[in-house]
Design an enzyme around this catalytic site. Sequence first.
Site, PDB file in Angstrom:
ATOM      1  N   ASN A  15       0.844  -1.195   0.000  1.00 46.72           N
ATOM      2  CA  ASN A  15       0.000   0.000   0.000  1.00 46.72           C
ATOM      3  C   ASN A  15       0.879   1.244   0.000  1.00 46.72           C
ATOM      4  O   ASN A  15       1.964   1.277   0.584  1.00 46.72           O
ATOM      5  CB  ASN A  15      -1.009   0.002   1.156  1.00 46.72           C
ATOM      6  CG  ASN A  15      -0.419  -0.197   2.526  1.00 46.72           C
ATOM      7  OD1 ASN A  15       0.635  -0.816   2.680  1.00 46.72           O
ATOM      8  ND2 ASN A  15      -1.073   0.320   3.540  1.00 46.72           N
ATOM      9  N   ILE A  16       0.394   2.238  -0.722  1.00 46.16           N
ATOM     10  CA  ILE A  16       1.126   3.502  -0.875  1.00 46.16           C
ATOM     11  C   ILE A  16       0.149   4.620  -0.538  1.00 46.16           C
ATOM     12  O   ILE A  16      -0.769   4.898  -1.323  1.00 46.16           O
ATOM     13  CB  ILE A  16       1.673   3.658  -2.312  1.00 46.16           C
ATOM     14  CG1 ILE A  16       2.534   2.448  -2.696  1.00 46.16           C
ATOM     15  CG2 ILE A  16       2.477   4.959  -2.434  1.00 46.16           C
ATOM     16  CD1 ILE A  16       2.917   2.394  -4.176  1.00 46.16           C
ATOM     17  N   GLU A  17       0.312   5.188   0.641  1.00 46.59           N
ATOM     18  CA  GLU A  17      -0.647   6.194   1.102  1.00 46.59           C
ATOM     19  C   GLU A  17      -0.273   7.588   0.623  1.00 46.59           C
ATOM     20  O   GLU A  17       0.821   7.806   0.085  1.00 46.59           O
ATOM     21  CB  GLU A  17      -0.736   6.130   2.634  1.00 46.59           C
ATOM     22  CG  GLU A  17      -1.247   4.782   3.092  1.00 46.59           C
ATOM     23  CD  GLU A  17      -1.566   4.700   4.559  1.00 46.59           C
ATOM     24  OE1 GLU A  17      -1.112   5.564   5.343  1.00 46.59           O
ATOM     25  OE2 GLU A  17      -2.280   3.746   4.930  1.00 46.59           O
ATOM     26  N   CYS A  55     -10.208  -4.943  -0.121  1.00 48.82           N
ATOM     27  CA  CYS A  55     -11.320  -3.987  -0.061  1.00 48.82           C
ATOM     28  C   CYS A  55     -12.185  -4.115  -1.318  1.00 48.82           C
ATOM     29  O   CYS A  55     -11.811  -4.782  -2.292  1.00 48.82           O
ATOM     30  CB  CYS A  55     -10.787  -2.561   0.089  1.00 48.82           C
ATOM     31  SG  CYS A  55     -10.183  -1.850  -1.459  1.00 48.82           S
ATOM     32  N   CYS A  79      -4.013   0.702  -2.704  1.00 55.52           N
ATOM     33  CA  CYS A  79      -3.888  -0.540  -1.927  1.00 55.52           C
ATOM     34  C   CYS A  79      -2.795  -1.436  -2.510  1.00 55.52           C
ATOM     35  O   CYS A  79      -2.455  -1.336  -3.696  1.00 55.52           O
ATOM     36  CB  CYS A  79      -5.192  -1.325  -1.958  1.00 55.52           C
ATOM     37  SG  CYS A  79      -6.541  -0.582  -1.046  1.00 55.52           S
ATOM     38  N   GLU A 131      -2.901  -4.600  -3.258  1.00 62.50           N
ATOM     39  CA  GLU A 131      -3.377  -5.482  -4.330  1.00 62.50           C
ATOM     40  C   GLU A 131      -3.364  -4.764  -5.667  1.00 62.50           C
ATOM     41  O   GLU A 131      -2.942  -5.291  -6.689  1.00 62.50           O
ATOM     42  CB  GLU A 131      -4.818  -5.949  -4.039  1.00 62.50           C
ATOM     43  CG  GLU A 131      -4.998  -6.728  -2.757  1.00 62.50           C
ATOM     44  CD  GLU A 131      -5.293  -5.851  -1.554  1.00 62.50           C
ATOM     45  OE1 GLU A 131      -4.687  -4.762  -1.430  1.00 62.50           O
ATOM     46  OE2 GLU A 131      -6.119  -6.268  -0.724  1.00 62.50           O
TER      47      GLU A 131
HETATM   48  N1  THU Z   1      -5.351  -1.431   2.263  1.00 59.09           N
HETATM   49  C1  THU Z   1      -4.782  -2.233   1.314  1.00 59.09           C
HETATM   50  O1  THU Z   1      -3.614  -2.070   0.948  1.00 59.09           O
HETATM   51  N2  THU Z   1      -5.545  -3.226   0.790  1.00 59.09           N
HETATM   52  C2  THU Z   1      -6.848  -3.451   1.107  1.00 59.09           C
HETATM   53  O2  THU Z   1      -7.508  -4.237   0.444  1.00 59.09           O
HETATM   54  C3  THU Z   1      -7.436  -2.770   2.265  1.00 59.09           C
HETATM   55  C4  THU Z   1      -6.721  -1.564   2.722  1.00 59.09           C
HETATM   56  C5  THU Z   1      -4.559  -0.326   2.809  1.00 59.09           C
HETATM   57  C6  THU Z   1      -5.031   1.029   2.399  1.00 59.09           C
HETATM   58  C7  THU Z   1      -4.503   1.890   3.514  1.00 59.09           C
HETATM   59  O3  THU Z   1      -3.180   2.262   3.197  1.00 59.09           O
HETATM   60  C8  THU Z   1      -4.479   0.973   4.718  1.00 59.09           C
HETATM   61  O4  THU Z   1      -4.591  -0.351   4.212  1.00 59.09           O
HETATM   62  C9  THU Z   1      -5.575   1.230   5.718  1.00 59.09           C
HETATM   63  O5  THU Z   1      -6.819   1.238   5.106  1.00 59.09           O
END
Ligand code: THU
Length: 136
Positions: free
Chosen positions: A43-45, A92, A54, A56
């Site tokens: 994940n890259i915020e 998600c 996300c 995936e």
């Molecule tokens: N996140 C994912 O990388 N994959 C998902 O399917 C659910 C959520 C990440 C997004 C965010 O950076 C962190 O988890 C919290 O929501």
Amino acid sequence: MVSNKRLYELALEARKRAYCPYSHFAVGAALLTKSGKVYLGCNIENQSFGATNCAERTAIFKAVSAGDKDFEAIAICGAKEGEAPSKPAPPCGICRQVMTEFCEPAFRILLHGEDGEPKEYTLAQILPLQFDLSEY
Ligand code: THU
């Protein structure tokens, strides 16, 4: 052939590169193509939260942009930053929708399992009644 266990280990490796300074929830994904290649994602915020990607989708977009779009399975792991994953981190809704674009209903999704082996689901199981534009 990449085993479920090995694919999950690769997701754990990918998780080490998670960029999650806002949620402090680190996710890793390892996407296996039908030809046996593996693409890793984390994940890259972003400070504009909606711009977050996300793990995936990072892996899927890396693969598609590299010319691969025949997928066999994806392993996903997630937990609070600094903690080892100890329960499933299911994808998600947006990631499930992106999976439907490229993956068959039998596409395998590997999540944390209790016995040391990842637990396997199919895309059809985790996204029943999916939207299919070609049916209209
Ligand atoms: N996140 C994912 O990388 N994959 C998902 O399917 C659910 C959520 C990440 C997004 C965010 O950076 C962190 O988890 C919290 O929501």
